[in-house]
Write an enzyme that holds these catalytic residues in place. Sequence first.
Site, PDB file in Angstrom:
ATOM      1  N   SER A  61     -42.847  14.837  11.471  1.00  0.00           N
ATOM      2  CA  SER A  61     -43.326  15.461  12.706  1.00  0.00           C
ATOM      3  C   SER A  61     -44.852  15.447  12.782  1.00  0.00           C
ATOM      4  CB  SER A  61     -42.852  16.918  12.781  1.00  0.00           C
ATOM      5  OG  SER A  61     -41.447  16.995  12.661  1.00  0.00           O
TER       6      SER A  61
HETATM    7  N1  SAH Z   1     -38.998  18.154   8.775  1.00  0.00           N
HETATM    8  C1  SAH Z   1     -39.184  16.718   8.742  1.00  0.00           C
HETATM    9  C2  SAH Z   1     -38.948  16.071  10.084  1.00  0.00           C
HETATM   10  C3  SAH Z   1     -37.696  15.365  10.006  1.00  0.00           C
HETATM   11  S1  SAH Z   1     -37.109  14.466  11.385  1.00  0.00           S
HETATM   12  C4  SAH Z   1     -40.514  16.336   8.157  1.00  0.00           C
HETATM   13  O1  SAH Z   1     -41.343  17.200   7.892  1.00  0.00           O
HETATM   14  O2  SAH Z   1     -40.720  15.155   7.907  1.00  0.00           O
HETATM   15  C5  SAH Z   1     -35.492  15.157  11.465  1.00  0.00           C
HETATM   16  C6  SAH Z   1     -34.580  14.899  10.299  1.00  0.00           C
HETATM   17  O3  SAH Z   1     -33.347  15.579  10.578  1.00  0.00           O
HETATM   18  C7  SAH Z   1     -34.214  13.440  10.065  1.00  0.00           C
HETATM   19  O4  SAH Z   1     -34.550  13.069   8.768  1.00  0.00           O
HETATM   20  C8  SAH Z   1     -32.703  13.417  10.281  1.00  0.00           C
HETATM   21  O5  SAH Z   1     -32.013  12.513   9.427  1.00  0.00           O
HETATM   22  C9  SAH Z   1     -32.313  14.848   9.977  1.00  0.00           C
HETATM   23  N2  SAH Z   1     -31.043  15.306  10.526  1.00  0.00           N
HETATM   24  C10 SAH Z   1     -30.480  15.020  11.714  1.00  0.00           C
HETATM   25  N3  SAH Z   1     -29.297  15.661  11.845  1.00  0.00           N
HETATM   26  C11 SAH Z   1     -29.108  16.380  10.698  1.00  0.00           C
HETATM   27  C12 SAH Z   1     -28.077  17.266  10.223  1.00  0.00           C
HETATM   28  N4  SAH Z   1     -26.977  17.543  10.939  1.00  0.00           N
HETATM   29  N5  SAH Z   1     -28.235  17.818   9.010  1.00  0.00           N
HETATM   30  C13 SAH Z   1     -29.334  17.546   8.248  1.00  0.00           C
HETATM   31  N6  SAH Z   1     -30.324  16.729   8.638  1.00  0.00           N
HETATM   32  C14 SAH Z   1     -30.218  16.161   9.858  1.00  0.00           C
END
Ligand code: SAH
Length: 215
Positions: A61
């Site tokens: 993000s």
């Molecule tokens: N917090 C992260 C941003 C991640 S983007 C950072 O600091 O980099 C969102 C993430 O959510 C992705 O990696 C995606 O694979 C994950 N995601 C999507 N659906 C999900 C679910 N049901 N359970 C766990 N992770 C999930």
Amino acid sequence: MDIANLREQMVETQLIPRGIRNKRVLDAMRRVPRHIFAGGSNLRSSYDDMALPIGEGQTISQPYMVAIMTELLELKGTERVLEIGTGSGYQGAVLAELAKEVYTIERIVVLADRAAAEYRSLSYDNIHVRTGDGTLGWPEAAPFDRIIITAAAPEIPGPLLDQLGMDGILVIPVGSRFSQTLLRIRKTEKGLIEEHHTPCVFVPLIGEHGWKKDL
Ligand code: SAH
């Protein structure tokens, strides 16, 4: 330019001018090595004012989004926090600087493994990483004082509301697949209080209580 300097620039040009005021949040973002979580191909761009690709079609993000979500959680240092969407692991590290314990769930195995390895090498010993469908929460470790969902949801997943403790705060982007609003929910004796914050765009939350499958 050295790395601490890049982080100071990030704080002074991206976070403070947009209204991030919490000193603990600003200091945590001055400390956490975003470039390590961003994959480090270009040191300087790791601190740019944008989300960046981290592989598997996912993103780390934008710094401002990490800051505002973290600020909305009002962390004092005693909290147990659940994060859904570990991704790069960056947001989890910022939370670990500000809370007692962080539980983070990622559905994509390679991302969860990479984040866990970074946490070990940076000696974060208060972060617990699990692979799976985060929309189901982490029942064995519930209730949580704070819950943060870092992927876009069509609605607030019921199991996560159930696993939020009394007086707890949950932060989540809710909306359509391509545009959402950042919501803050407080669980009180009188019921849930919902506030709408900034518009945002996150990758989709995919799971039983999220979107059904990848496009
Ligand atoms: N917090 C992260 C941003 C991640 S983007 C950072 O600091 O980099 C969102 C993430 O959510 C992705 O990696 C995606 O694979 C994950 N995601 C999507 N659906 C999900 C679910 N049901 N359970 C766990 N992770 C999930």
